[in-house]
Enzyme design. Sequence first.
Site, short mmCIF file in Angstrom:
data_model
loop_
_atom_site.label_atom_id
_atom_site.label_comp_id
_atom_site.label_asym_id
_atom_site.label_seq_id
_atom_site.Cartn_x
_atom_site.Cartn_y
_atom_site.Cartn_z
N LYS A 187 -70.54 -20.64 81.78
CA LYS A 187 -69.54 -21.60 82.25
C LYS A 187 -68.46 -20.91 83.08
O LYS A 187 -68.24 -19.71 82.95
CB LYS A 187 -68.93 -22.34 81.06
N TYR B 184 -66.25 -18.40 74.44
CA TYR B 184 -66.79 -18.23 73.09
C TYR B 184 -66.55 -16.80 72.61
O TYR B 184 -67.21 -15.86 73.04
CB TYR B 184 -68.27 -18.56 73.05
N ASP C 117 -77.41 -21.25 75.77
CA ASP C 117 -76.14 -21.52 76.45
C ASP C 117 -75.04 -20.64 75.86
O ASP C 117 -74.99 -20.41 74.65
CB ASP C 117 -75.75 -22.99 76.28
#
Length: 339
Positions: free
Chosen positions: A86, A61, A56
Site C-alpha cells: 500500500k 503494519y 497482502d
Amino acid sequence: MTVRPFEKRRIAQTELGVTTLGLGGASLAGIFSAVPADQARATVSHALDAGITYVDTAPQYGLGRSEHLVGEVVRSAKPRPVISTKVGRLLKPVDPASQDKGNWVDPLPFDQAYDYSYEGIMRSYEDSLQRLGLDRVDMLYVHDIGTATHGEAGNMPLWSQLANGGYRALRELRDTGRVKAIGLGVNEWEVCMDAFALGDWDVFLLAGRYTLLEQTALSPFMATCVERHASVVVGGPFNSGILVGGDTFNYAKAPDHVVRRVRAIEAVCKDFDVPLPAAALQFPLTHPAVCNVLPGPRSPAELDGILDWWNVAIPADLWQELARRDLLAPGTPVPGISS
C-alpha cells in the site's frame, strides 16, 4: 491437512489471477498483541504450502515489520505469490522512546507521515520494494484515504494530493508495467465511489463492509464495480471478531442490535449444520465482483482453523434462507436467487 482445491479468479481485466482465499499481513506484525517473528514467517510459509497464491501487506503494519517478514518468505517462494502492498504513508526514523506505536506491540522504530502526492506515492513504492527485498509487487492500494481515518477536514488536502498527482503516479506505475493493478485499501466504500471519479481502478480492498453481517457496500459500490470491471478483495470477513465467537464489531464492543443479528444468522447456520465462521468466510464470494477473501491469521494453527472453515460445503439453501428471513440486504446476489 487436505484443503479443497482453491478456485482462482482474475483481478479485473488484468493478467493477474488469485486464489479466492488470501493471507492478510496485518496481524502478523503484532497488532494488539505480540507475534514472534518465527511464528509470522511460519504462517506465511504455511499459507503458500496450502496453495494460497495471494499475500497482502502494508508499510503501516508494524511500521515496516510486516513487509520485512513477508519479504523474507516470499523471496524464495517458487512460484512467487501475487503480492500487494500500500501507498499513502511514508515511514520516518524515530527514537523508539518517543515513537507513536499506535496499536502495534513491537513495531520497527519509525513514525508514519501521510503523503498521497505523486512524489509520496513513488517514494512509498520504492521504499516498500526495499523492505520486501523484491524487484516488484503486483498490486498497489492507496491506504486509508477517506474521512474514517482523517476526518472530513483532514481528508480534503490529502484527497487533493491524490487527485492532483497521486493517481497519475499510480497510472504511471501500472502503464509502465511496474505494477499490474491499482486500487484503494480502505474501510469505507464511499471513498471508493469518490475514486471512480478520478479514473479507472482495477481492485479495491474493502474491509468489513461486505460481510455476512453487513452488506452496506452492496449498492451503489458493488454494482458500480461490476459495471466498471473492477474487482473487490474483502478484508475483515469476520467483522473484527463478532462472527467467530468474539464480542467485538469494528474493533469495539458489539452493540446489542448487532449481537441479536449475529445470533439470528447463527441460528440459521445451525439449522444447516454449518459453523458460523465458515459461512462468514465464504459468503463474500457469492458476489460476482469479489475475487478474494482476506483473513489475517496470527499463526499456522489459526490458519488451519480458517482452512477447516474453508473446507465446509455451504448449501445454496442456507443463503436463500438468510435472504428469506431478511438477514441479508435486499438484492444480495446469492446462489438460487436473482439479484
